[in-house]
Scaffold this motif. Structure first.
Motif, PDB file in Angstrom:
ATOM      1  N   LEU B  11       0.839  -1.199   0.000  1.00  0.00           N
ATOM      2  CA  LEU B  11       0.000   0.000   0.000  1.00  0.00           C
ATOM      3  C   LEU B  11       0.872   1.245   0.000  1.00  0.00           C
ATOM      4  CD1 LEU B  11      -3.023   0.720   0.155  1.00  0.00           C
ATOM      5  CD2 LEU B  11      -2.683   1.118   2.595  1.00  0.00           C
ATOM      6  N   ILE B  18       1.674   7.098  -6.541  1.00  0.00           N
ATOM      7  CA  ILE B  18       0.686   8.083  -6.962  1.00  0.00           C
ATOM      8  C   ILE B  18       1.191   9.494  -6.692  1.00  0.00           C
ATOM      9  CG2 ILE B  18      -1.606   9.007  -6.435  1.00  0.00           C
ATOM     10  CD1 ILE B  18      -2.397   5.999  -5.997  1.00  0.00           C
ATOM     11  N   LEU B  21       3.847  10.503  -9.134  1.00  0.00           N
ATOM     12  CA  LEU B  21       3.253  10.880 -10.418  1.00  0.00           C
ATOM     13  C   LEU B  21       2.650  12.271 -10.353  1.00  0.00           C
ATOM     14  CD1 LEU B  21       1.557   7.554 -11.480  1.00  0.00           C
ATOM     15  CD2 LEU B  21       3.317   8.779 -12.732  1.00  0.00           C
ATOM     16  N   SER B  22       1.980  12.539  -9.209  1.00  0.00           N
ATOM     17  CA  SER B  22       1.360  13.859  -9.069  1.00  0.00           C
ATOM     18  C   SER B  22       2.419  14.936  -9.159  1.00  0.00           C
ATOM     19  CB  SER B  22       0.665  14.019  -7.719  1.00  0.00           C
ATOM     20  OG  SER B  22       0.134  12.811  -7.306  1.00  0.00           O
ATOM     21  N   ALA B  23       3.561  14.661  -8.546  1.00  0.00           N
ATOM     22  CA  ALA B  23       4.618  15.662  -8.535  1.00  0.00           C
ATOM     23  C   ALA B  23       5.090  15.966  -9.949  1.00  0.00           C
ATOM     24  CB  ALA B  23       5.788  15.169  -7.692  1.00  0.00           C
ATOM     25  N   CYS B  24       5.262  14.898 -10.774  1.00  0.00           N
ATOM     26  CA  CYS B  24       5.663  15.125 -12.164  1.00  0.00           C
ATOM     27  C   CYS B  24       4.682  16.053 -12.843  1.00  0.00           C
ATOM     28  CB  CYS B  24       5.645  13.829 -12.970  1.00  0.00           C
ATOM     29  SG  CYS B  24       6.649  12.566 -12.271  1.00  0.00           S
ATOM     30  N   GLY B  25       3.375  15.724 -12.637  1.00  0.00           N
ATOM     31  CA  GLY B  25       2.331  16.506 -13.302  1.00  0.00           C
ATOM     32  C   GLY B  25       2.414  17.958 -12.924  1.00  0.00           C
ATOM     33  N   GLY B  26       2.648  18.202 -11.654  1.00  0.00           N
ATOM     34  CA  GLY B  26       2.724  19.583 -11.191  1.00  0.00           C
ATOM     35  C   GLY B  26       3.789  20.342 -11.948  1.00  0.00           C
ATOM     36  N   SER B  28       5.133  19.728 -14.946  1.00  0.00           N
ATOM     37  CA  SER B  28       4.920  19.978 -16.367  1.00  0.00           C
ATOM     38  C   SER B  28       3.845  21.024 -16.606  1.00  0.00           C
ATOM     39  CB  SER B  28       4.567  18.681 -17.081  1.00  0.00           C
ATOM     40  OG  SER B  28       3.345  18.185 -16.593  1.00  0.00           O
ATOM     41  N   SER B  29       2.799  21.044 -15.746  1.00  0.00           N
ATOM     42  CA  SER B  29       1.759  22.023 -16.026  1.00  0.00           C
ATOM     43  C   SER B  29       2.219  23.433 -15.632  1.00  0.00           C
ATOM     44  CB  SER B  29       0.448  21.670 -15.321  1.00  0.00           C
ATOM     45  OG  SER B  29       0.588  21.824 -13.943  1.00  0.00           O
TER      46      SER B  29
END
Lengths: 307, 556
Positions: B11, B18, B21-26, B28-29
């Motif tokens: 877990l 997750i 991944l969220s950090a990557c997204g932050g 790039s946007s």
């Protein structure tokens, strides 16, 4: 087993025919004149309207229209929408998108749902158990639309953690919408797993296993989990079909060009061929995944036999 | 009880994954929104930007694209014979060098040299003549077919239909006799009746040229990348549900685009598009969703603007119904409505109260042309009494469902009740596809909502297609079933006028007749609000409510 699967597959044929006729009849029964609506404030010239009606057999009675549609299907012609785009193109460009979204949702359901359910079931009454109960109740009671918009605004627009919309960032774009799509089912999976596990833990064979001196992990994983996952697998299997169709809202909120949106647009334009094509496909998937689930039972519980 | 360690670890790994991944997204946007601020005067001529569109109804073929979504893209990919200024006047900056006539019937169109399609072929007189014939031919089922109805020989291109609307005979010709190619850069158009504003009409989408590649196989052409002659070119076909990416066309013969390309992104829900522009992932949204109007100006500041649109909302009267056959009754209704109050309360000032039947965006609009559009409760009641209107029966107010008309139609009802003492019933149970046939079949039993968006900037376009005898259903949109020979005569006079100025005078006369008879009551003119990101500048919206894509500059 092989005969069982073959029989089930054969059974899908009458179901598909029945379903497609039913959907066809429902689109047919929608009131209004879609060809007149194409022109909007200014009607299309009569000859053009007549041309479109003739092309789509809209003047024929229901059964003749359906007959012509099926005849086309048999020859591999799925028909076109009013704009002249082949329905097959629509399906083939949008199916992978919806399939990815559904797959992401299912993965969330399995990983988070089952994990939360197992943890809660093992430690009933604990803080974690209560947390799972409260959050799942909350998630189930909030409409998906609200959940979608709120999480989009908070996580994507304000915090910028996820893309707001679209699928331009590959698999990453599917995470948030996939989670929202899975949310309700995920809550059910967690609760189902928890209850089912809790029941099994009280069963006689578990007591026997413990009495034999098996260590706790073996008891839980080998003896309990496997049994208690049967209802969960049933649920998830049935849910795959449901998710495929239920993606309409999620796909709209996150602007994902999938089948849900295509079918929504087609219904609002009363484009029979598109609606029937896509929905029949969804019906097929629904049947197929249920069959897969039924077959999986034997893996989980060898006592279950077919024939 | 102890938690099994392996499960916990699994877990933990999943959760960490997750978050990672969220950090990557932050990251790039953030990059996406980090465009240069301010209005860069020079800008980046090769920069690209993106804008919102809804899903177009049809493949991007000019003759079959009449709605705004596809129209926005087609407009950027094509350039017509003429273009329009911000105030709706004809400008010869398009393919035509001149469009002239001595008698308003036979028009000679001379083209400029040097115009090419995106596939490299030349734009010639045949590119127009063949395109117009293709669009007009009824078996091609093009929505823009009716635009050619006043060209000689159009009827021969229409399949014959019987009373039930079934085709009984195929068209007898495939080319209009009124179109003649003189040479590569000249063609003539012969109309059935004089039409003084003909040059004004041909800048519209339906009149765009088509390439030989398209005409050789229209079916394949419709599903391939559109070949236009405009400032932007598409290298790939339109992708349903996704949109289309275009780049600047370097051999463009007109004023070149000020950016390197534009990506038209399809959104199902305009609120999502608005969220995306808030997050900086999308550059232009026009118009913005109604829910955002209250806050958009504060949020976007000088990246918010408003433009007058050509849209005109009105309520028609079923003049065929005895109850509404008296012009006095219709004038009374109009005078009993406080349009400004509705604009403020319901539309938050995002529309303007209509004071004429012709919108302010065209030449020929006169402020206050409608004498009975001002609230005058006393006069209204006096007229109603004089006409002997039965106030004991409720008035039925019709509108189509699911399109956001409920609130303002109800407000109209409330005002009628308050000011005239007539009760009302709302009849909003039909959607558009049921509502329109009802209009055509004289199915309304009370005032009904309708709207109009112009095809080309002329007062004529707000009058003849809506109220002339020739426009009675099923041929046109005269759903009030208004017939007045004087009105038709004034329109005809305008169509035959020697100059556009004279034409306007006649159209004004026609409008005066209309506003005295009041088969419809003008309600609102449209205003369009739009916002853009820090990434772009010089965003403007044309009189057609389309973003002037070629003018947009990219910062940084």
């Amino acid at each position: 087993m092989g005969r069982y699967v073959a029989r089930r597959l054969l059974l899908t044929i009458p179901v598909l025919i029945g379903a497609s006729l039913l959907i066809f009849a429902m689109v047919y029964a929608l009131p209004g004149d879609p060809v007149r609506a194409l022109g909007g404030d200014r009607p299309l010239p009569e000859a053009v309207q007549a041309q479109i009606r003739a092309e789509f057999n809209l003047d024929d009675p229901l059964l003749i229209q359906y007959g012509k549609y099926v005849l086309g299907l048999v020859q591999g012609d799925f028909g076109t929408d009013f704009a002249g785009r082949p329905v097959l193109d629509t399906i083939s460009s949008r199916l992978p998108v919806t399939a990815t979204l559904t797959a992401v949702a299912i993965v969330f359901e399995i990983i988070i749902g089952i994990a939360a359910g197992v943890l809660a079931g093992l430690r009933r009454g604990s803080f974690f158990d209560n947390l799972v109960l409260v959050t799942t109740t909350l998630v189930v009671s909030i409409p998906v639309l609200v959940l979608g918009f709120v999480s989009q605004y908070a996580l994507a627009v304000r915090l910028g953690l996820f893309p707001v919309a679209g699928i331009t960032q590959g698999l990453y774009s599917y995470l948030l919408p996939g989670f929202i799509l899975a949310a309700t089912s995920l809550a059910y999976v967690a609760r189902l797993t928890r209850t089912s596990l809790a029941d099994s833990l009280r069963a006689d064979y578990v007591r026997t296993a413990r009495a034999k001196g098996l260590d706790r992990r073996t008891v839980v994983v080998r003896h309990t989990l496997r049994n208690s996952l049967i209802p969960v697998v049933t649920f998830i299997g049935a849910d795959i079909g449901g998710l495929l169709g239920g993606a309409i809202i999620t796909e709209s909120v996150f602007n994902i060009p999938g089948l849900g949106r295509a079918v929504f647009d087609a219904i609002s334009r009363q484009e029979g061929a598109v609606v029937v094509g896509i929905v029949t496909l969804l019906v097929f998937f629904f049947i197929f995944f249920n069959l897969v689930v039924d077959v999986l039972y034997a893996v989980l519980d060898p006592r279950i036999r077919y024939e | 009880m102890r938690v099994p360690t392996r499960t916990t670890r699994a877990l933990a790994v999943a959760t960490a994954g997750i978050f990672a991944l969220s950090a990557c997204g932050g990251g790039s946007s953030d990059e996406g929104s980090g465009g240069g601020g301010g209005d860069g005067a020079a800008g980046n001529p090769d920069g690209t930007w993106s804008m919102y569109i809804g899903e177009p109804e049809n493949p991007l073929v000019p003759g079959n694209t009449s709605e705004t979504e596809g129209g926005q893209v087609v407009d950027s990919l094509w350039t017509g014979l003429v273009e329009y200024s911000d105030t709706g006047e004809v400008e010869y900056t398009g393919v035509a060098e001149s469009i002239e006539s001595d008698d308003n019937i036979t028009w000679t169109v001379t083209l400029n040299d040097g115009w090419t399609f995106h596939d490299g072929s030349a734009v010639t007189a045949s590119s127009f003549v063949d395109a117009w014939n293709y669009t007009a031919l009824s078996t091609n089922a093009q929505g823009g077919s009716y635009f050619f109805a006043n060209i000689e020989g159009y009827d021969a291109l229409q399949a014959e239909t019987d009373a039930d609307g079934n085709v009984v005979a195929e068209p007898t010709a495939t080319e209009m006799s009124g179109l003649t190619v003189v040479d590569d850069t000249t063609f003539t158009v012969k109309l059935t009746e004089p039409f003084s504003i003909f040059p004004t009409t041909v800048g519209y989408t339906a009149f765009y040229p088509l390439s030989e590649t398209f005409l050789a196989d229209p079916e394949a052409g419709a599903s391939a990348a559109p070949i236009g002659n405009g400032p932007f070119q598409a290298s790939d076909p339109f992708q349903q549900g996704v949109g289309i990416t275009t780049t600047r066309y370097d051999d463009y013969a007109g004023e070149p685009a000020k950016s390197g390309g534009v990506e038209f992104r399809v959104y199902t829900d305009i609120n999502t598009a608005y969220s995306d522009v808030q997050a900086g992932n999308l550059d232009v949204v026009a118009p913005i969703p109604p829910d955002a109007i209250a806050t958009a100006q504060d949020e976007f500041g000088d990246r918010f603007d408003e433009a007058e649109s050509s849209s005109f909302t009105y309520m028609g009267f079923p003049t065929y119904d005895e109850r509404y056959s008296d012009p006095l009754v219709r004038q009374a209704f109009s005078q009993a409505i406080d349009r400004d109050a509705i604009v403020d309360a319901i539309f938050q000032g995002t529309r303007t109260a209509a004071d004429a039947a012709v919108a302010p965006v065209v030449d020929g609009y006169r402020e206050g042309a409608c004498t009975y559009c001002e609230l005058d409760v006393e006069a209204a009641n006096a007229k109603l009494d004089e006409a002997g209107f039965d106030r004991s029966q409720p008035v039925e107010l019709w509108f189509n469902s699911g399109a956001g008309h409920d609130a303002w139609v109800q407000a109209v009802g409330n005002q009628l009740r308050e000011n005239l003492g007539v009760d009302y019933t709302l009849r909003g149970e039909f959607d558009f596809s049921q509502y329109l046939p009802l209009a055509d079949e004289k199915g309304f039993t009370g005032p009904f909502r309708l709207g109009w968006v112009m095809d080309y900037p002329s007062a004529q376009n707000y009058l003849e297609p809506l109220y002339s005898e020739a426009a009675l259903p099923p041929n046109g949109s005269n759903t009030a079933f208004y017939v007045n020979p004087d009105f038709d005569a004034a329109i005809a006079e305008g169509n035959q006028a020697a100059s556009p100025e004279e034409a306007v005078a006649s159209y004004n006369a026609a409008e005066d007749i209309l506003l005295e008879d009041m088969p419809i009551i003008p309600m609102f003119f449209g205003l369009e609000q739009f916002v853009w990101s820090e990434n772009v500048g010089d965003v403007s919206v044309s009189v057609f409510t389309r973003v002037n894509a070629a003018d947009v500059t990219v910062n940084g």
